[in-house]
Design an enzyme around this catalytic site. Structure first.
Site, PDB file in Angstrom:
ATOM      1  N   ASN A  47       0.826  -1.214   0.000  1.00 36.36           N
ATOM      2  CA  ASN A  47       0.000   0.000   0.000  1.00 36.36           C
ATOM      3  C   ASN A  47       0.858   1.262   0.000  1.00 36.36           C
ATOM      4  OD1 ASN A  47      -2.378  -1.587   0.308  1.00 36.36           O
ATOM      5  ND2 ASN A  47      -1.916  -1.778   2.486  1.00 36.36           N
ATOM      6  N   HIS A 133     -13.821  -1.028   7.145  1.00 34.07           N
ATOM      7  CA  HIS A 133     -12.665  -1.784   7.641  1.00 34.07           C
ATOM      8  C   HIS A 133     -12.971  -2.476   8.980  1.00 34.07           C
ATOM      9  CE1 HIS A 133      -8.460  -2.153   9.260  1.00 34.07           C
ATOM     10  NE2 HIS A 133      -8.232  -2.443   7.991  1.00 34.07           N
ATOM     11  N   GLU A 175     -15.507   5.176   4.533  1.00 33.74           N
ATOM     12  CA  GLU A 175     -14.102   5.325   4.128  1.00 33.74           C
ATOM     13  C   GLU A 175     -14.032   6.193   2.878  1.00 33.74           C
ATOM     14  OE1 GLU A 175     -12.228   1.489   3.752  1.00 33.74           O
ATOM     15  OE2 GLU A 175     -13.107   0.813   5.632  1.00 33.74           O
ATOM     16  N   SER A 179     -10.674  -0.456   0.856  1.00 34.97           N
ATOM     17  CA  SER A 179      -9.365  -1.100   0.736  1.00 34.97           C
ATOM     18  C   SER A 179      -9.358  -2.341  -0.148  1.00 34.97           C
ATOM     19  CB  SER A 179      -8.831  -1.447   2.120  1.00 34.97           C
ATOM     20  OG  SER A 179      -9.779  -2.184   2.849  1.00 34.97           O
ATOM     21  N   ASP A 204     -12.746   7.518   7.340  1.00 30.97           N
ATOM     22  CA  ASP A 204     -11.431   6.884   7.435  1.00 30.97           C
ATOM     23  C   ASP A 204     -10.830   6.931   6.033  1.00 30.97           C
ATOM     24  OD1 ASP A 204      -9.347   5.080   7.298  1.00 30.97           O
ATOM     25  OD2 ASP A 204     -10.363   3.503   8.409  1.00 30.97           O
ATOM     26  N   HIS A 207      -6.725   5.032   2.520  1.00 30.09           N
ATOM     27  CA  HIS A 207      -6.195   4.804   1.168  1.00 30.09           C
ATOM     28  C   HIS A 207      -6.291   6.027   0.259  1.00 30.09           C
ATOM     29  CE1 HIS A 207      -5.634   0.509   1.832  1.00 30.09           C
ATOM     30  NE2 HIS A 207      -6.721   0.602   2.584  1.00 30.09           N
ATOM     31  N   LYS A 236       0.189   3.724   4.508  1.00 27.70           N
ATOM     32  CA  LYS A 236      -0.089   3.526   3.090  1.00 27.70           C
ATOM     33  C   LYS A 236       0.614   4.621   2.280  1.00 27.70           C
ATOM     34  CE  LYS A 236      -3.517   0.635   4.722  1.00 27.70           C
ATOM     35  NZ  LYS A 236      -4.605   0.566   5.700  1.00 27.70           N
TER      36      LYS A 236
HETATM   37  C1  LIG Z   1      -5.148  -0.165   6.772  1.00 27.47           C
HETATM   38  C2  LIG Z   1      -6.424   0.411   7.259  1.00 27.47           C
HETATM   39  C3  LIG Z   1      -6.620   0.722   8.601  1.00 27.47           C
HETATM   40  C4  LIG Z   1      -5.615   0.360   9.650  1.00 27.47           C
HETATM   41  O1  LIG Z   1      -4.584   1.255   9.648  1.00 27.47           O
HETATM   42  P1  LIG Z   1      -3.184   0.800  10.276  1.00 27.47           P
HETATM   43  O2  LIG Z   1      -2.473   2.071  10.442  1.00 27.47           O
HETATM   44  O3  LIG Z   1      -2.571  -0.120   9.288  1.00 27.47           O
HETATM   45  O4  LIG Z   1      -3.512   0.123  11.567  1.00 27.47           O
HETATM   46  C5  LIG Z   1      -7.783   1.346   8.963  1.00 27.47           C
HETATM   47  N1  LIG Z   1      -8.741   1.622   8.057  1.00 27.47           N
HETATM   48  C6  LIG Z   1      -8.598   1.292   6.760  1.00 27.47           C
HETATM   49  C7  LIG Z   1      -9.682   1.617   5.812  1.00 27.47           C
HETATM   50  C8  LIG Z   1      -7.450   0.669   6.323  1.00 27.47           C
HETATM   51  O5  LIG Z   1      -7.316   0.311   5.052  1.00 27.47           O
END
Ligand SMILES: *Cc1c(COP(=O)(O)O)cnc(C)c1O
Length: 384
Positions: A47, A133, A175, A179, A204, A207, A236
């Site tokens: 990522n 997620h 989000e 993801s 969130d 990405h 990411k």
């Molecule tokens: C990867 C991810 C997370 C977790 O983040 P980390 O910093 O890897 O713990 C949370 N939400 C989404 C949508 C993700 O893709």
């Protein structure tokens, strides 16, 4: 059933369904190439969308931070673990994203859990996109609030869910970019529907940050919205790890009192905050990297039209090929591996049953010829 029998049975079930997960150790590299078992793999599974995990300025930032502060923060930020490096990074993130405050967390998983746990009370309702997620859905499940999941990316379904009577407050959760599918949420509509229902919105953007929007400010910037709560993660597009919650002054103060993952956990190493500040500078000056990534995405999509697997409706760096069957997805991943290409098969429960896929991720660290190598291997695997 004894503990041991329960564990053996769970493992056997996973094995039988082609769902057993294992990890493999890299010897070196996490960018365009990975070295593993003495062999070099072209990496289409990370990522690290802008290639910043290997960027000299980010590496130098970590080294200089370690020279000044040492390697660990020594304590929770509420005790002695908070440094000028943390404070400076928080201020820079807040300014960049247009919020009064930013709070650093050690991971996106922790940030999501902390925010939901600190906010949600008994009569409240969390209304989350079905494909949110695991960290978000799990936090909502564990909270005393009720959880309603709405149809993926469907603002009409969200409006209907919000219209049902609720005695407490409602929090909408989604989000920026999903993801496992790479598609973007209709954030402008979701924000409007949330506002109409007087619900708060939490986005969130794990990405989207660094990759989308003006200067890489992410999905919310691209959609022209400003949610009450924005979670950005640094594992990411930023190429490091960690996360931040962007919010109002009073919300930040509230989290400083009630966010248990912040209070009862060792602060991220100050050197990491220095590296993240360097990564932020790279992101802000990263138009050329983003243009390169966009070019790779277009090249891949143009070249993948004839493949027999469904190409997801994604215009982001996440370009999944939906294979369907778990074993078939594993077999395709294995075929690519024979050609020196590393790309993981993603299976349930990470994705819905019957939609096992090859989750291809493209990065600015790739060269045009890498995309062509991947396309050629996929066409050969399909026998076309
Ligand atoms: C990867 C991810 C997370 C977790 O983040 P980390 O910093 O890897 O713990 C949370 N939400 C989404 C949508 C993700 O893709």
């Amino acid at each position: 059933m004894s503990w041991q029998a329960r564990i053996d049975e769970a493992l056997e079930q996973r094995r039988q369904h082609g769902l057993l997960r294992t990890r493999t150790a890299n010897q070196q590299g996490a960018g365009r190439w990975r070295l593993q078992d003495g062999q070099r793999w072209l990496n289409f599974a990370s990522n690290d969308y802008l290639g910043l995990s290997q960027h000299p300025a980010v590496i130098a930032g970590w080294q200089q931070g370690a020279a000044r502060y040492g390697v660990g923060s020594g304590a929770s930020g509420h005790v002695t673990g908070y440094s000028e490096a943390h404070a400076g990074l928080e201020q820079a993130l807040a300014n960049w994203l247009g919020y009064p405050r930013a709070l650093l967390f050690i991971s996106g998983f922790a940030a999501n859990q902390a925010v939901i746990a600190a906010l949600a009370q008994k009569p409240d309702r969390i209304v989350a996109d079905r494909l949110s997620h695991a960290s978000l859905l799990e936090a909502a499940h564990l909270s005393p609030a009720t959880l309603t999941r709405f149809r993926h990316n469907d603002a009409v379904a969200l409006r209907a869910a919000l219209a049902k009577p609720c005695e407490g407050q409602q929090l909408v959760v989604t989000e920026g970019v999903f993801s496992m599918d790479g598609d973007s949420a209709p954030l402008a509509e979701i924000a409007a529907v949330s506002r109409e229902a007087q619900a708060w919105l939490m986005v969130d953007d794990a990405h989207g940050i660094g990759v989308l929007g003006e200067q890489g400010r992410g999905s919310c910037n691209a959609a022209g919205i400003h949610p009450e709560l924005l979670v950005v993660t640094f594992g990411k597009g930023f190429g490091v790890s960690g996360a931040a919650v962007l919010c109002s002054e009073s919300l930040a103060c509230y989290f400083e009192q009630f966010a248990r993952h912040l209070i009862y956990s060792t602060a991220m190493p100050p050197a990491q905050a220095v590296a993240l500040h360097a990564a932020l500078n790279c992101v802000q000056q990263g138009d050329a990297l983003r243009a390169r990534l966009t070019r790779h995405i277009q090249r891949f999509r143009d070249g993948a039209q004839q493949l027999p697997w469904q190409l997801a409706a994604s215009h982001t760096a996440i370009q999944p090929l939906i294979v369907g069957d778990n074993h078939a997805a594993l077999a395709l991943s294995a075929t690519l591996r024979e050609r020196g290409i590393g790309c993981s098969a993603i299976r349930p429960p990470t994705v819905p049953p019957g939609t096992a896929r090859l989750r291809i991720t493209l990065t600015a660290a790739h060269e045009d010829e890498d995309i062509d190598t991947l396309l050629e291997a996929l066409h050969d695997a399909a026998g076309i």
